[in-house]
Design an enzyme around this catalytic site. Sequence first.
Site, mmCIF file in Angstrom:
data_model
loop_
_atom_site.group_PDB
_atom_site.id
_atom_site.type_symbol
_atom_site.label_atom_id
_atom_site.label_comp_id
_atom_site.label_asym_id
_atom_site.label_seq_id
_atom_site.Cartn_x
_atom_site.Cartn_y
_atom_site.Cartn_z
ATOM 1 N N ASP A 276 0.842 -1.186 0.000
ATOM 2 C CA ASP A 276 0.000 0.000 0.000
ATOM 3 C C ASP A 276 0.891 1.255 0.000
ATOM 4 O OD1 ASP A 276 0.730 -1.004 2.520
ATOM 5 O OD2 ASP A 276 -0.999 -0.110 3.520
ATOM 6 N N GLU A 460 12.198 0.952 8.054
ATOM 7 C CA GLU A 460 11.129 0.173 7.439
ATOM 8 C C GLU A 460 11.418 -0.199 5.991
ATOM 9 O OE1 GLU A 460 6.356 0.995 6.716
ATOM 10 O OE2 GLU A 460 7.747 2.659 6.980
#
Length: 498
Positions: A276, A460
């Site tokens: 996403d 991340e």
Amino acid sequence: MASVATTPAAAVPTPADRFGPLFEAVQMRRIFPDGKTFVDSVPKRPDAAILADYRKGSFDDAALKAFVLANFDVPGLEPVPESDHGPRLPIERHIAELWPHLTRDPVTPPPGSTALAVKDRFVVPGGRFRELYYWDSYFTMLGLVADRRQDLVESMLDGFVDLVERYGHVPNGTRSYYLSRSQPPFLYLMMGLSQNRDPAVAARRLAALKREYAYFTTPERSVTLPDGAVLQHYWDARTTPRDESWREDVETAKAAGRPVGDTYRDLRAGAESGWDYSSRWLGDGRSLATINTTSILPADLNSLLWGMERAIAEGAATSGDTATARDFGDRAAKRGAAIERWLWSEAEGRYGDYDVKRRLLRDGVTAATAYPLFVGLTTGARAARVAGTIERQLLAPGGLRTTRVDTGQQWDKPNGWAPLQWIAVAGLDRTGNRALADKIAQRFLATVQREYAASGKLVEKYDVEEVKPGGGGEYPLQDGFGWTNGVTRALMERGRGS
């Protein structure tokens, strides 16, 4: 297979349901920079009393923020420790010391919280991601195995099985606003990391896998292709903006020029994919307003479902249930043939995503091409062709690119993500393409090491073209970071030949 009780998950009220006009004002006026802040807040008194007082007043932004702070316990971000000042700890030791920081005790939510109960200890990704997440956890577990933290692997697995038993699936994350969707189904792979050999536990886990399978193969998630083959796509039970990204979704839907509910569902389905967002889901390959996730049959999802079918067949055979073993073996054979027919490009030597509306395989190579190798579906000549495609088109100085398209979305070029490095490395290893697997592993480890040396952090995602922290997406770069820690440790162990 046995019938499955209808899950009540989609009917669980979210903050948008509960707080209506107050919720919309807070999110649309961006009272907090991150839309996730308010949805993770805990009301200090009953919802109705808070709403009644809100309706009596008139609030500018400052007054609205003060109202929220007076009526809710608002979370802050707990900083993730960097390596000690001065010379950095070796990265392996630093990761080992991060596990306790990222570990959470069992959760019994306070009244009004959006948190879901979690029955045992678990590891969070870090930063804004302060709850248990589904597919993240598999990659985190790889590191826990490498660091001999089997206790956490087993407790997290027990927690996931419990979630399936309660809701019919593993939610995206353990929050009420995540319940209407899941994430890529890695549960069967997590079970493969377990050392528990108790037959009663095995039976319970097999039942959970069968229930998860039922969730992912419902009619609304399934498409019958012209030859009768059936493949699945990502989905979400709701057609409203995501609570945690409300303003962003409203703005995207306004620009889409089609029924807003369709756009919202496609955005939500894109969130279920884990990617996403990415050009993979965009109708024009560029603009988020053209998102059409629910019209796309993805290589990664269907490869994982093939693996799940095989795992259920094997589990059933072990337990003596030959009928179920035969049934799911047949399902896997049919799905495998469908993937090889509908999701393979002979001309380009890659697996991809089939666009149902346009009746063709979508353009462009992505890191999802490695999934059929990773799950064990594809070997031999096709695997060798995929390896060549990956090396020519996705290998970057700092690891594996996610796609070849730079859209500003975080799951596109130039970003590289730890889970996709592992999928590719493990898939290439499995199919005898060790030299390329080594290149990807070594380059990604060097990228992680470089940023750790500079900042003391594991983040991340990374820009694997310029070999620096990644960017793009709806929120600032997070550090912590569960799956980067896990994949880094697993790649280090692989390099030692363990």
